[in-house]
Design a protein around this motif. Sequence first.
Motif, mmCIF file in Angstrom:
data_model
loop_
_atom_site.group_PDB
_atom_site.id
_atom_site.type_symbol
_atom_site.label_atom_id
_atom_site.label_comp_id
_atom_site.label_asym_id
_atom_site.label_seq_id
_atom_site.Cartn_x
_atom_site.Cartn_y
_atom_site.Cartn_z
ATOM 1 N N TYR A 181 0.838 -1.204 0.000
ATOM 2 C CA TYR A 181 0.000 0.000 0.000
ATOM 3 C C TYR A 181 0.869 1.249 0.000
ATOM 4 O O TYR A 181 0.615 2.209 -0.745
ATOM 5 C CB TYR A 181 -0.940 0.018 1.211
ATOM 6 N N LEU A 182 1.935 1.237 0.833
ATOM 7 C CA LEU A 182 2.832 2.392 0.897
ATOM 8 C C LEU A 182 3.512 2.608 -0.455
ATOM 9 O O LEU A 182 3.621 3.744 -0.928
ATOM 10 C CB LEU A 182 3.875 2.196 1.997
ATOM 11 N N ALA A 183 3.956 1.530 -1.096
ATOM 12 C CA ALA A 183 4.588 1.649 -2.414
ATOM 13 C C ALA A 183 3.601 2.228 -3.423
ATOM 14 O O ALA A 183 3.960 3.113 -4.216
ATOM 15 C CB ALA A 183 5.104 0.290 -2.869
ATOM 16 N N ASP A 184 2.363 1.749 -3.399
ATOM 17 C CA ASP A 184 1.345 2.288 -4.308
ATOM 18 C C ASP A 184 1.094 3.766 -4.039
ATOM 19 O O ASP A 184 0.925 4.561 -4.967
ATOM 20 C CB ASP A 184 0.036 1.505 -4.179
ATOM 21 N N TRP A 185 1.069 4.142 -2.765
ATOM 22 C CA TRP A 185 0.854 5.541 -2.408
ATOM 23 C C TRP A 185 1.992 6.396 -2.943
ATOM 24 O O TRP A 185 1.766 7.475 -3.525
ATOM 25 C CB TRP A 185 0.722 5.701 -0.890
ATOM 26 N N LEU A 186 3.230 5.936 -2.768
ATOM 27 C CA LEU A 186 4.386 6.686 -3.264
ATOM 28 C C LEU A 186 4.339 6.817 -4.787
ATOM 29 O O LEU A 186 4.588 7.895 -5.337
ATOM 30 C CB LEU A 186 5.687 6.000 -2.834
ATOM 31 N N LEU A 187 4.011 5.725 -5.465
ATOM 32 C CA LEU A 187 3.925 5.759 -6.933
ATOM 33 C C LEU A 187 2.844 6.727 -7.398
ATOM 34 O O LEU A 187 3.055 7.522 -8.323
ATOM 35 C CB LEU A 187 3.641 4.354 -7.467
ATOM 36 N N ASP A 188 1.688 6.682 -6.759
ATOM 37 C CA ASP A 188 0.577 7.543 -7.142
ATOM 38 C C ASP A 188 0.891 9.009 -6.855
ATOM 39 O O ASP A 188 0.667 9.886 -7.691
ATOM 40 C CB ASP A 188 -0.691 7.110 -6.402
ATOM 41 N N THR A 189 1.427 9.281 -5.676
ATOM 42 C CA THR A 189 1.710 10.658 -5.280
ATOM 43 C C THR A 189 2.839 11.250 -6.114
ATOM 44 O O THR A 189 2.837 12.451 -6.423
ATOM 45 C CB THR A 189 2.047 10.724 -3.777
ATOM 46 N N ALA A 190 3.802 10.430 -6.503
ATOM 47 C CA ALA A 190 4.923 10.911 -7.311
ATOM 48 C C ALA A 190 4.483 11.387 -8.686
ATOM 49 O O ALA A 190 5.222 12.128 -9.357
ATOM 50 C CB ALA A 190 5.971 9.811 -7.450
ATOM 51 N N GLU A 191 3.295 11.009 -9.107
ATOM 52 C CA GLU A 191 2.777 11.487 -10.396
ATOM 53 C C GLU A 191 2.709 13.014 -10.441
ATOM 54 O O GLU A 191 2.735 13.616 -11.510
ATOM 55 C CB GLU A 191 1.402 10.881 -10.689
ATOM 56 N N GLU A 192 2.615 13.647 -9.262
ATOM 57 C CA GLU A 192 2.604 15.108 -9.184
ATOM 58 C C GLU A 192 3.857 15.715 -9.801
ATOM 59 O O GLU A 192 3.847 16.858 -10.255
ATOM 60 C CB GLU A 192 2.487 15.561 -7.718
ATOM 61 N N PHE A 193 4.961 14.944 -9.785
ATOM 62 C CA PHE A 193 6.243 15.474 -10.238
ATOM 63 C C PHE A 193 6.638 14.988 -11.630
ATOM 64 O O PHE A 193 7.646 15.416 -12.160
ATOM 65 C CB PHE A 193 7.352 15.065 -9.270
#
Length: 197
Positions: A181-193
């Motif tokens: 879940y944490l990895a998915d969150w990081l991947l999803d949130t990194a889309e901002e950049f």
Amino acid sequence: MAETLCATHPLEAWKHALAGLTWAIDGLVVKPEELVSAVDLRIDATGPGAAAVEHALGSALPVEPNTWTSTPEGQIVWLGPDEWLVTSTVSRPHELEDSLIKVVSAHDGAAVDVSAQRTSIRLSGGLARELLSFGCSIDLRPAAFPKGSSAQTGIGQTGVLILALGGDDFRLFARPSFAGYLADWLLDTAEEFRTTK
């Protein structure tokens, strides 16, 4: 013929996607770290047991809340007034546990192998703090969370133990059952950049 069971990293299925962030986003490196041995240590920080642990680990127990120190083999992370997480990249889990039990048992202390309870993700680069700030409520600015700081907090909906390793370099410990879940969150949130290359 007996079969040997081999441990699979809790983030094996995410390694490729996380590695992809490094080439897709300048200023951000996210990677699962190798599994480490970890022992939950309980001892009176003001008693003779603390000195014995210091001698055994080659480093003093951090007594200031929300801090960590390095040892020749890993780290000691403050978890509470009489509780620490001791990690090692050299000793096997049972070796680390046995060595600490020998030290603390004479001083009313306890040492328990918790290696299977945590996995870690390394997050570094100029965008690391900003990425974490999207899901973390603590102040991660360098002045408030400098090298040697640690915190038991949440990122997204995941409970983590976060360590400031220096500069824009962080280690996130999470329970293996929440690591995906944490990895998915990081991947999803990194889309901002993410920018088109």
